[in-house]
Motif scaffolding. Structure first.
Motif, PDB file in Angstrom:
ATOM      1  N   SER A 185       0.818  -1.208   0.000  1.00 22.65           N
ATOM      2  CA  SER A 185       0.000   0.000   0.000  1.00 22.65           C
ATOM      3  C   SER A 185       0.854   1.260   0.000  1.00 22.65           C
ATOM      4  O   SER A 185       0.577   2.216  -0.696  1.00 22.65           O
ATOM      5  CB  SER A 185      -0.926   0.015   1.220  1.00 22.65           C
ATOM      6  N   CYS A 186       1.918   1.250   0.814  1.00 23.69           N
ATOM      7  CA  CYS A 186       2.771   2.429   0.940  1.00 23.69           C
ATOM      8  C   CYS A 186       4.228   2.083   0.696  1.00 23.69           C
ATOM      9  O   CYS A 186       4.872   2.629  -0.184  1.00 23.69           O
ATOM     10  CB  CYS A 186       2.577   3.056   2.316  1.00 23.69           C
ATOM     11  N   CYS A 187       4.742   1.141   1.498  1.00 27.55           N
ATOM     12  CA  CYS A 187       6.147   0.751   1.363  1.00 27.55           C
ATOM     13  C   CYS A 187       6.297  -0.708   1.751  1.00 27.55           C
ATOM     14  O   CYS A 187       5.335  -1.358   2.171  1.00 27.55           O
ATOM     15  CB  CYS A 187       7.043   1.641   2.227  1.00 27.55           C
ATOM     16  N   VAL A 188       7.514  -1.223   1.627  1.00 24.89           N
ATOM     17  CA  VAL A 188       7.754  -2.646   1.844  1.00 24.89           C
ATOM     18  C   VAL A 188       7.450  -3.064   3.286  1.00 24.89           C
ATOM     19  O   VAL A 188       7.168  -4.229   3.554  1.00 24.89           O
ATOM     20  CB  VAL A 188       9.212  -2.992   1.470  1.00 24.89           C
ATOM     21  N   VAL A 189       7.476  -2.113   4.208  1.00 19.43           N
ATOM     22  CA  VAL A 189       7.188  -2.437   5.614  1.00 19.43           C
ATOM     23  C   VAL A 189       5.755  -2.927   5.789  1.00 19.43           C
ATOM     24  O   VAL A 189       5.480  -3.786   6.623  1.00 19.43           O
ATOM     25  CB  VAL A 189       7.455  -1.202   6.512  1.00 19.43           C
ATOM     26  N   ASP A 190       4.821  -2.385   4.991  1.00 17.50           N
ATOM     27  CA  ASP A 190       3.420  -2.802   5.137  1.00 17.50           C
ATOM     28  C   ASP A 190       3.020  -3.859   4.100  1.00 17.50           C
ATOM     29  O   ASP A 190       1.830  -4.100   3.887  1.00 17.50           O
ATOM     30  CB  ASP A 190       2.471  -1.594   5.056  1.00 17.50           C
ATOM     31  N   ALA A 191       4.011  -4.490   3.462  1.00 16.36           N
ATOM     32  CA  ALA A 191       3.712  -5.524   2.473  1.00 16.36           C
ATOM     33  C   ALA A 191       2.877  -6.638   3.098  1.00 16.36           C
ATOM     34  O   ALA A 191       3.166  -7.105   4.202  1.00 16.36           O
ATOM     35  CB  ALA A 191       5.001  -6.086   1.893  1.00 16.36           C
ATOM     36  N   THR A 192       1.836  -7.049   2.386  1.00 15.93           N
ATOM     37  CA  THR A 192       0.903  -8.063   2.880  1.00 15.93           C
ATOM     38  C   THR A 192       0.853  -9.221   1.896  1.00 15.93           C
ATOM     39  O   THR A 192       0.860  -9.020   0.678  1.00 15.93           O
ATOM     40  CB  THR A 192      -0.506  -7.459   3.029  1.00 15.93           C
TER      41      THR A 192
END
Length: 254
Positions: A185-192
């Motif tokens: 959604s925003c960056c790789v940290v919030d990858a789902t």
């Protein structure tokens, strides 16, 4: 002299951050770390880093003969190292790394997401489960998943075709795997991680390899939740796409 060195170091670090963003952008790796909608902000940051870096360099030259008469408490050497490492380490990694995809170990700890938040899009809900053969693409990935999750009692025996990478967890049996995609959604940290459980002759299908598979749907269970499961019929190994992530699923989930 100490102030001269610190100002030059800070200028060089900001210049390094700008060049790192530029390198990731021209190499095509930037969208592996941030979603395309965030790229303009990254480019704006690149410009800001370059400008501030030049200003810092100019300031240190002009300020060489200034008297630093104000007394202030100097941070400890350890704190200085920590402070500048927060900039230096990402710069080095940004230049030397070539693979920015999440590792299988990290994905296994996260697990797959199945249940989405309430549907807010105006798309024709249910249209995919009424098709004779369900073909999953990047554009309709979340529409199809949403339809299947909301119509589990009617999907039995329907044929489905989709592509993704092979994903496994320690709890999976020998004839179990998942075919999955990563959404950002925003960056790789919030990858789902989104995917479908697959049953069949999957032993020789290596984890993290990409496949296009065809199979029939049925209702199953994943971590205590009812989910669509695919009985594998055919599989074909494919090359990983240039854009491995799915972006912008906001039309389906907010």
């Amino acid at each position: 002299m100490k102030s001269f060195f610190i100002q030059r170091l800070e200028g060089l670090l900001l210049l390094g951050l700008g060049l790192m963003i530029f390198k990731l952008y021209v190499s095509g790796h930037l969208t592996k770390l941030i979603a395309p909608k965030m790229v303009p902000y990254a480019l704006a940051a690149l410009f800001a880093f370059l400008v501030i870096s030049l200003l810092r360099m100019k300031k240190q030259k002009q300020g060489l003969h200034n008297c630093e008469c104000e007394s202030h408490r100097e941070p400890s050497p350890a704190m200085k190292v920590l402070k500048y490492s927060l900039f230096f380490i990402p710069i080095i990694l940004g230049f030397i790394l070539t693979d920015f995809t999440l590792s299988g170990e990290v994905l296994a700890k996260r697990g797959m997401v199945q249940q989405q938040t309430p549907l807010v899009s105006s798309y024709d809900a249910g249209k995919h489960v009424n098709s004779e053969k369900i073909s999953v693409t990047d554009d309709n990935y979340f529409e199809v998943l949403d339809d299947l999750l909301n119509n589990l009692d009617t999907i039995e025996g329907k044929e489905i075709e989709l592509s993704g990478f092979i994903y496994r967890e320690d709890s999976f049996k020998e004839k179990q795997m998942a075919i999955a995609r990563l959404s950002m959604s925003c960056c790789v940290v919030d990858a789902t991680l989104y995917g479908y459980m697959v049953n069949g002759n999957v032993k020789n299908m290596k984890t993290n390899d990409w496949y296009t598979i065809t199979g029939t749907l049925k209702k199953g269970v994943y971590k205590g939740e009812a989910v669509p499961v695919i009985d594998l019929k055919e599989s074909k190994k494919i090359k990983a796409p240039e854009e491995a992530y799915l972006y912008e699923n906001v039309e389906i989930i907010q």
